[in-house]
Design an enzyme around this catalytic site. Structure first.
Site, PDB file in Angstrom:
ATOM      1  CD  GLN A 130      96.311  -9.689 -23.186  1.00 57.98           C
ATOM      2  OE1 GLN A 130      95.354  -9.199 -22.620  1.00 57.98           O
ATOM      3  NE2 GLN A 130      96.192 -10.224 -24.373  1.00 57.98           N
ATOM      4  CD  GLU A 183      92.073 -14.056 -23.381  1.00 57.61           C
ATOM      5  OE1 GLU A 183      92.957 -13.426 -22.795  1.00 57.61           O
ATOM      6  OE2 GLU A 183      90.984 -14.354 -22.856  1.00 57.61           O
ATOM      7  CG  ASP A 211      96.383 -13.690 -22.510  1.00 58.51           C
ATOM      8  OD1 ASP A 211      96.764 -14.781 -22.066  1.00 58.51           O
ATOM      9  OD2 ASP A 211      96.424 -13.405 -23.717  1.00 58.51           O
ATOM     10  N   GLY A 266      72.559 -11.755 -13.384  1.00 55.60           N
ATOM     11  CA  GLY A 266      71.972 -11.846 -12.049  1.00 55.60           C
ATOM     12  C   GLY A 266      70.482 -12.130 -12.123  1.00 55.60           C
ATOM     13  N   GLY A 267      69.787 -11.842 -11.058  1.00 55.63           N
ATOM     14  CA  GLY A 267      68.363 -12.144 -11.017  1.00 55.63           C
ATOM     15  C   GLY A 267      67.484 -11.043 -11.610  1.00 55.63           C
TER      16      GLY A 267
END
Ligand code: CAO
Length: 417
Positions: free
Chosen positions: A18, A140, A169, A248-249
């Site tokens: 892959q 993977e 991959d 995130g925040g």
């Protein structure tokens, strides 16, 4: 026909499985001539893996090898080695993701390749970079674990989790493709080839760099946006698993929608972005929350995320995931339905943009594949079916090596092709 961005670039594609094929498929979509070299009579192992139709190339193979040509060639055979040398002379880029040392054992080290063609860009994927694990074979999930992804994925207090996105991959293949086009660009003024190396561990880490950010923030106090902070669960020494917290925040969670009792994907992602807090309060029927002292600022809300999200969930459970989207989108409240692969396969807009494409294959008939997610206005990618094993052997030998039909026959008899 329109010229493509990488038209004229010749890629000697020694990739399999892959990671490498993801990279060369991208280059093929951009117009490069990708010559996939496969072992005579055997081919890429994925042709036969996870087969859904007996005797036919698997979807695993067909979905990673669009727009390529296939030649069977054994570089370990003396006559095969001559052909392989000629192909190295003719090509611009060679890509491989064999186990460490496999190409050297074939007799084609980087030094030898440079000797044959100093302009060659030689690109490879390995599991690990130089160091203790450089000789390891890697798949993977090993990369996801070694790259820091698994330790930070999953629910708090439960086992580490690998993700469905193939960041080890396909993620590494993407990085490699960028390395190759960058090296091609440098060659336009240096005139020289170079080696491009990507390690799967490094690529995974690059994709989860925010977790290394959090590791360092931990030295300066708790990670307040993590749900566990609001729940009073102390942090340990390492970045914890964050469940479905937003990275995130802006706090976010996966919430149940109408039908969740029977549909495993009747959920929405819901983000309580600070800028739209008032609208969130209104839409869920809690306008008084906007004035509530406990919820006045994002900072004040952090210890109350469980209460906030369970109240929002009482509202989302009265709507389908698409209704939540339809109501919240015009209000700029960021939400996203949890789409199943069935829904994605049927999604009209993904078909219209060429991100999901139906292709016809002589052996297996019609199948769906994922087209090029990178859209170039001057170089549209037309997805063509993957090649059959050795489908283009004769054409490539004649075109690149000027070999006659008689010689092709004797090469075939010798097992070189
Ligand atoms: N003709 C003759 N022999 C060929 C050939 C050809 N056209 N193409 C490959 N071979 C041979 C190789 O030379 C190698 O032989 P030796 O081991 O005797 O040197 C052999 O086939 C097998 O190669 P391999 O060791 O790479 O394959 P594997 O199935 O044992 O391992 C994998 C697979 C993926 C674990 C390993 O290739 C690897 O670690 N690659 C680097 C990391 C990577 O890309 N992982 C991603 C995997 S999923 O995308």
């Amino acid at each position: 026909m329109e010229a493509k961005a990488l038209e004229g670039v010749k890629i000697l594609d020694m990739t399999h499985v892959q990671s490498g094929p993801t990279c060369t498929q991208l280059l093929a979509w951009f117009g490069a001539d990708v010559i996939k070299v496969e072992r005579p009579g055997v081919g890429d192992a994925t042709r036969g893996q996870l087969r859904d139709i007996p005797g036919e190339d698997s979807l695993y193979f067909t979905m990673l090898n669009s727009n390529k040509r296939s030649i069977t060639l054994n570089p370990k055979n003396p006559q095969g080695a001559k052909i392989f040398t000629k192909l190295i002379e003719e090509c611009d880029v060679m890509v491989e993701n064999f186990a460490p040392g496999a190409l050297d054992r074939m007799g084609f080290s980087w030094e030898k390749i440079q000797e044959i063609n100093p302009k060659m860009i030689y690109a490879s994927v390995k599991g690990f970079g130089p160091g203790a694990y450089e000789d390891c074979k890697v798949y993977e999930n090993v990369a996801q674990c070694a790259g820091g992804s698994a330790s930070t994925t999953g629910m708090l207090g439960e086992v580490p989790m690998v993700t469905g996105a193939q960041i080890g991959d396909s993620g590494t293949g993407l990085h490699l493709a960028l390395g190759i086009v960058t090296a091609l660009f440098q060659r336009t003024h240096s005139g020289k080839g170079q080696r491009v190396e990507t390690a799967m561990q490094d690529s995974v880490l690059n994709l989860c760099r925010v977790k290394l950010r959090d590791q360092q923030r931990l030295n300066h106090g708790p990670l307040k946006e993590y749900s566990q902070h609001g729940e009073g669960i102390p942090f340990g020494e390492a970045t914890p698993r964050a469940g479905n917290d937003s990275g995130g925040g802006q706090p976010g969670r996966i919430l149940k929608c109408k039908g969740w009792e029977t549909d495993p994907n009747a959920y929405t992602y819901f983000i309580t972005q600070a800028a739209v807090w008032e609208k969130v309060c209104q839409v869920i029927g809690k306008p008084e929350w906007f004035e509530d002292e406990r919820f006045k600022t994002p900072e004040l809300r952090l210890p109350h995320l469980n209460e906030i999200f369970s109240t929002i969930e009482s509202w989302t459970m009265t709507k389908t995931k698409f209704e939540v989207m339809d109501i919240c989108n015009p209000l700029d409240i960021p939400v996203g339905p949890i789409l199943s692969m069935k829904e994605i396969a049927e999604d009209e807009s993904l078909r219209n943009t060429g991100t999901v494409v139906e292709v016809d294959h002589p052996g297996r008939g019609k199948y769906l594949t994922v087209g090029n997610p990178i859209k170039l206005s001057d170089s549209p990618a037309d997805v063509k079916r993957s090649p059959l094993l050795g489908e283009h052997t004769d054409d490539i030998l004649k075109e690149y090596c000027k070999i006659s039909d008689d010689d092709i026959k004797s090469l075939r008899d010798s097992g070189a092709i």
